[in-house]
Design an enzyme around this catalytic site. Sequence first.
Site, mmCIF file in Angstrom:
data_model
loop_
_atom_site.group_PDB
_atom_site.id
_atom_site.type_symbol
_atom_site.label_atom_id
_atom_site.label_comp_id
_atom_site.label_asym_id
_atom_site.label_seq_id
_atom_site.Cartn_x
_atom_site.Cartn_y
_atom_site.Cartn_z
ATOM 1 N N THR A 161 -20.618 12.332 10.463
ATOM 2 C CA THR A 161 -21.410 13.079 9.201
ATOM 3 C C THR A 161 -21.667 14.467 9.783
ATOM 4 O O THR A 161 -21.552 15.639 9.024
ATOM 5 C CB THR A 161 -22.518 12.321 8.551
ATOM 6 O OG1 THR A 161 -21.999 11.114 8.488
ATOM 7 C CG2 THR A 161 -22.737 13.042 7.663
ATOM 8 N N GLY A 194 -27.221 12.577 11.805
ATOM 9 C CA GLY A 194 -26.848 11.431 11.170
ATOM 10 C C GLY A 194 -27.785 9.979 11.323
ATOM 11 O O GLY A 194 -28.754 10.211 12.105
ATOM 12 N N ALA A 195 -27.159 8.924 10.690
ATOM 13 C CA ALA A 195 -27.977 7.646 11.219
ATOM 14 C C ALA A 195 -26.917 6.537 11.113
ATOM 15 O O ALA A 195 -26.029 6.721 10.137
ATOM 16 C CB ALA A 195 -29.142 7.568 10.653
ATOM 17 N N LYS A 242 -30.354 4.514 15.101
ATOM 18 C CA LYS A 242 -29.321 5.309 15.652
ATOM 19 C C LYS A 242 -29.011 5.141 17.132
ATOM 20 O O LYS A 242 -29.487 4.187 17.562
ATOM 21 C CB LYS A 242 -30.082 6.882 15.718
ATOM 22 C CG LYS A 242 -30.358 7.474 14.178
ATOM 23 C CD LYS A 242 -31.324 8.571 14.216
ATOM 24 C CE LYS A 242 -30.593 9.671 15.088
ATOM 25 N NZ LYS A 242 -29.073 9.898 14.599
ATOM 26 N N GLU A 264 -30.894 12.914 21.182
ATOM 27 C CA GLU A 264 -31.220 13.006 19.638
ATOM 28 C C GLU A 264 -32.716 13.019 19.502
ATOM 29 O O GLU A 264 -33.301 13.705 18.634
ATOM 30 C CB GLU A 264 -30.388 11.942 18.503
ATOM 31 C CG GLU A 264 -28.855 12.271 18.553
ATOM 32 C CD GLU A 264 -28.276 11.025 17.804
ATOM 33 O OE1 GLU A 264 -28.683 10.076 17.801
ATOM 34 O OE2 GLU A 264 -27.158 11.546 17.548
HETATM 35 O O1 DER Z 1 -25.624 7.959 16.854
HETATM 36 C C1 DER Z 1 -25.941 8.345 16.002
HETATM 37 O O2 DER Z 1 -27.169 7.920 15.254
HETATM 38 C C2 DER Z 1 -25.170 9.280 15.065
HETATM 39 O O3 DER Z 1 -26.059 9.863 14.356
HETATM 40 C C3 DER Z 1 -24.214 8.225 14.410
HETATM 41 O O4 DER Z 1 -24.073 7.169 14.642
HETATM 42 C C4 DER Z 1 -24.158 8.488 12.895
HETATM 43 O O5 DER Z 1 -23.214 7.860 12.468
HETATM 44 P P1 DER Z 1 -21.970 8.594 11.580
HETATM 45 O O6 DER Z 1 -20.799 9.068 12.654
HETATM 46 O O7 DER Z 1 -21.462 7.725 10.568
HETATM 47 O O8 DER Z 1 -22.375 9.997 11.171
#
Ligand code: DER
Length: 225
Positions: A31, A85-86, A97, A106
């Site tokens: 994302t 992201g999450a 995460k 992060e």
């Molecule tokens: O590792 C994390 O937290 C990243 O932000 C990721 O896992 C977020 O997921 P995405 O690839 O669907 O944006």
Amino acid sequence: MTTDELKKAAGYYAANLVTNNMVVGIGSGSTIAYVIEALGKRVAEEGLQIIGVATSDKTRRTAAHLGIPIYNVDDVDHIDLTIDGADEIDQAFAAIKGGGAALLWEKIVAINSTKNVWVVDETKLSPKLTHFLPVEVIPYGSDQVFRRFENRGYHPTWRLDQNGNPVRTDSANYLIDLHLDHIEDPFVLGRELTSMVGVVEHGLFLDIVDEVIVGRPDGIEVFNA
Ligand code: DER
């Protein structure tokens, strides 16, 4: 709309939160790749002046390739806004995460940021945290930590790459993913994990986010934590 289209819509929306002269923490994952793409366009087309602080080496390389100046987290005196992201966000704005193996950097960037915004597609929202929980561990003694997780009924698995080798994080640590039936209290679990010798950090992000941007088929929804 596909999940990827929802991510792109949310990512481009989030990139517009960035204003000139900001120090911006830039998250990791698919994302955030759209956020970086949108910021790169603004740098190139509008002359947007920002300093980026990356949460992974991959983000650093991607952002730098698009002309976004990237500084180390220790080379800035503050971070105005971090966009990340999450993997899963519950109704109390607690998140899991680490799916992208970047949780340590992060979290370091997030806790040093004035404001934190998470950008997700709607599939990441959940009433309760049920996603596997990544835990970053130092290699030395990691088998012992793994066994402790087994003994506690946390159903651990090693994060492996496509060749079946343990993934190494940007800090050269390993990741153990916990598969918990239920997380009664994320704060209690978080404290338990960080108290374990050999555990560097875990993927529970609690009391961190200020705003959540959600890509939905009928548009963007914004939640203030
Ligand atoms: O590792 C994390 O937290 C990243 O932000 C990721 O896992 C977020 O997921 P995405 O690839 O669907 O944006």
